[in-house]
Design an enzyme around this catalytic site. Structure first.
Site, PDB file in Angstrom:
ATOM      1  N   CYS A 142      -7.056   8.040   7.849  1.00 52.75           N
ATOM      2  CA  CYS A 142      -6.632   7.403   9.704  1.00 52.75           C
ATOM      3  C   CYS A 142      -6.526   8.750  10.883  1.00 52.75           C
ATOM      4  CB  CYS A 142      -6.253   6.440   9.845  1.00 52.75           C
ATOM      5  SG  CYS A 142      -7.123   4.801   8.682  1.00 52.75           S
ATOM      6  N   ASP A 187       3.468   1.228  12.038  1.00 54.30           N
ATOM      7  CA  ASP A 187       1.960   0.837  11.628  1.00 54.30           C
ATOM      8  C   ASP A 187       1.965  -0.988  11.772  1.00 54.30           C
ATOM      9  OD1 ASP A 187       0.919   2.370  10.035  1.00 54.30           O
ATOM     10  OD2 ASP A 187       2.228   1.901   8.139  1.00 54.30           O
ATOM     11  N   ARG A 213      -5.288  10.829   2.896  1.00 53.89           N
ATOM     12  CA  ARG A 213      -4.554  10.942   3.342  1.00 53.89           C
ATOM     13  C   ARG A 213      -3.316  10.940   2.415  1.00 53.89           C
ATOM     14  NH1 ARG A 213      -2.311  14.390   6.728  1.00 53.89           N
ATOM     15  NH2 ARG A 213       0.020  14.629   7.226  1.00 53.89           N
ATOM     16  N   LYS A 258       0.862  -0.619   0.122  1.00 56.61           N
ATOM     17  CA  LYS A 258       0.056  -0.345   0.113  1.00 56.61           C
ATOM     18  C   LYS A 258       0.914   1.400  -0.383  1.00 56.61           C
ATOM     19  CE  LYS A 258      -3.135   2.297   3.193  1.00 56.61           C
ATOM     20  NZ  LYS A 258      -1.940   3.749   3.880  1.00 56.61           N
ATOM     21  N   ASN A 259       1.844   1.452   0.794  1.00 57.45           N
ATOM     22  CA  ASN A 259       2.825   2.520   0.867  1.00 57.45           C
ATOM     23  C   ASN A 259       3.777   2.265  -0.122  1.00 57.45           C
ATOM     24  OD1 ASN A 259       1.138   3.057   3.444  1.00 57.45           O
ATOM     25  ND2 ASN A 259       2.792   1.830   4.516  1.00 57.45           N
ATOM     26  N   ASP A 273       3.603  20.442   6.810  1.00 56.05           N
ATOM     27  CA  ASP A 273       4.547  21.568   6.390  1.00 56.05           C
ATOM     28  C   ASP A 273       5.632  21.436   5.874  1.00 56.05           C
ATOM     29  OD1 ASP A 273       4.648  20.400   9.448  1.00 56.05           O
ATOM     30  OD2 ASP A 273       6.390  21.816   9.622  1.00 56.05           O
ATOM     31  N   LEU A 274       6.170  19.782   6.259  1.00 53.74           N
ATOM     32  CA  LEU A 274       7.358  19.365   5.614  1.00 53.74           C
ATOM     33  C   LEU A 274       7.717  19.221   4.102  1.00 53.74           C
ATOM     34  CD1 LEU A 274       8.473  17.153   8.322  1.00 53.74           C
ATOM     35  CD2 LEU A 274       9.810  19.225   7.556  1.00 53.74           C
ATOM     36  N   ARG A 313      -9.306  -0.324   4.093  1.00 49.76           N
ATOM     37  CA  ARG A 313      -7.727   0.638   3.211  1.00 49.76           C
ATOM     38  C   ARG A 313      -6.747   0.289   2.468  1.00 49.76           C
ATOM     39  NH1 ARG A 313      -6.837   4.801   6.897  1.00 49.76           N
ATOM     40  NH2 ARG A 313      -5.696   5.792   4.766  1.00 49.76           N
ATOM     41  N   ARG A 328      -0.366  15.361  11.995  1.00 51.25           N
ATOM     42  CA  ARG A 328       0.254  14.650  11.408  1.00 51.25           C
ATOM     43  C   ARG A 328       0.878  15.578   9.927  1.00 51.25           C
ATOM     44  NH1 ARG A 328      -1.389   8.948   8.532  1.00 51.25           N
ATOM     45  NH2 ARG A 328      -4.010  10.019   8.855  1.00 51.25           N
ATOM     46  N   PRO A 329       1.291  17.081   9.864  1.00 51.27           N
ATOM     47  CA  PRO A 329       1.700  18.349   9.537  1.00 51.27           C
ATOM     48  C   PRO A 329       2.010  18.092   8.286  1.00 51.27           C
ATOM     49  CG  PRO A 329       2.961  18.230  11.326  1.00 51.27           C
ATOM     50  CD  PRO A 329       2.238  16.844  11.190  1.00 51.27           C
TER      51      PRO A 329
END
Length: 419
Positions: free
Chosen positions: A116, A306, A92, A22-23, A124-125, A398, A121-122
């Site tokens: 989720c 995870d 996401r 998935k990732n 900004d990076l 998911r 989990r910003p």
């Protein structure tokens, strides 16, 4: 709202092929928009997050065709750079589209991404990295707008080794003028897979798997490609935890053990017998798990966040006391309250949990609060007395390609009821 109904007490036995990752699939699907040729992806997992990403690509104008685990894309047909609000909020990983759309069109627009609710989990990076390449980044009514037709290479240091930010910068930098160097880059195997895919479509990226990444910019024509997505180390680890908790003997095929060192070490500590091959692994468990003294989540190659919830379920039935520390997300112990309904003995404060194992959990009605929470509750159901009902399994879908089907193949007594 769907549910799993699980009758516990049956060991897992047999052989199973691991699904595609998935990732890895999600950023690779995003990167495909950079190509104007035909892209064929094999071993692409049949999960809800991938379905949503394919729908996003379709709404951007790309041609999309799927047959089982093979996806064919015609990204050259894409003509839009504004992502659909509804899908961006559900997924996401829609944030991965910013870099490729900038690379392709010089503009990208999306809403703040969903996914989720496991903690802050910003993004900004991601945005600072794209700005360092010369993109103009603004926010307007809940939308992120990035514009930059003349991106340029840069030296970018990440304050934290964010997987998503590393991948977004990689994809945007591929079309920038000049070279880009990312330091303190994330080192996850999925980043290596994205690097290999980018190189397959004509980019020049190296260094993935280390903390320093290099991207040679200026790619203009990106050709067609056929690419196989790597196996899913988290899906594999979930099945292994199921065997460790419920007992049995299972062989997983199409697996890369080198990607799973931290998790395999903890399974050995729990008393599992592991036999590793080149692309297969056999796990055998014929007694109650032993306690795991300490699990602490860290960025790769540390123990993966995870996998924390799945090991939590294992520790709940282990002989002794285990300590679990979640260093990455502040809201990733949502499975604690649900496991407690099944008789798990847990003491939690902030990001640390002490789990005192019990001989048997008891079946109960529980609720999947997030993707990995749902996987943990399913594992708990496998080794519980009586019947366990896991509600809200849409979240499990998911990330897992029919988790119930996989477990049933191995002898679990699990059925699905669609809501």
């Amino acid at each position: 709202m769907g549910r799993f109904i699980i009758e516990g007490g049956y060991p897992l036995n047999g052989t199973l092929r691991v699904q595609g990752a998935k990732n890895a699939a999600l950023p690779i699907l995003a990167a495909a928009i950079m190509s104007e040729g035909e892209i064929t992806l094999t071993n692409c997992p049949q999960i809800r997050d991938v379905d949503n990403m394919l729908e996003i690509l379709g709404e951007l104008g790309a041609g999309v065709e799927r047959q089982d685990d093979t996806v064919k894309l015609l990204p050259g047909k894409a003509s839009r750079s504004v992502m659909p609000n509804r899908l961006s909020k559900e997924l996401r990983s829609s944030i991965f589209m910013l870099g490729p759309l900038l690379s392709r069109f010089g503009r990208a627009v999306c809403t703040y991404p969903g996914g989720c609710e496991i903690g802050h989990r910003p993004v900004d990076l991601h945005l600072r990295g794209l700005a360092a390449l010369g993109a103009e980044v603004s926010e307007e009514r809940g939308r992120i707008i990035c514009e930059g037709t003349n991106l340029r290479g840069a030296e970018i240091h990440l304050d934290y080794p964010s997987v998503g930010a590393t991948e977004n910068i990689m994809m945007a930098a591929a079309s920038a003028r000049g070279d880009t160097c990312i330091t303190n880059a994330a080192r996850e195997p999925e980043i290596e897979d994205l690097q290999n895919f980018l190189n397959a479509i004509g980019c020049s990226v190296w260094g993935a798997g280390t903390s320093t990444l290099y991207i040679r910019g200026g790619i203009e024509h990106i050709p067609s490609a056929v690419y196989r997505i790597m196996p899913d180390r988290i899906a594999a680890g979930t099945i292994l935890c199921g065997v460790a908790a419920a007992g049995g003997k299972v062989t997983l095929c199409d697996i890369c053990c080198d990607h799973m060192g931290a998790a395999l070490s903890k399974l050995r500590e729990a008393g599992c017998l592991l036999d590793q091959g080149k692309d297969a692994l056999t796990i055998e468990m014929n007694h109650r798990p032993r306690e795991i003294k300490l699990i602490e989540t860290y960025p790769y190659p540390g123990f993966p966040t995870d996998m924390q919830a799945q090991f939590f379920a294992l520790c709940a039935v282990a002989e002794g006391t285990s300590v679990i520390v979640e260093n990455l997300f502040e809201n990733r112990f949502r499975h604690c309250a649900e496991l407690a309904k099944m008789g798990a003995v847990i003491t939690q404060k902030d990001r640390t949990a002490v789990v005192r194992g019990v001989k048997r959990l008891s079946g109960a009605n529980v609720y999947a609060r997030d993707l990995r929470c749902g996987a943990a509750l399913t594992i708990a159901g496998l080794c519980a007395d009586g019947i366990t009902t896991v509600d809200n399994i849409e979240l499990i879908d998911r990330g897992y390609q029919g988790l119930d089907d996989m477990l049933r193949t191995l002898g679990a007594h699990i059925t699905r009821e669609d809501g």
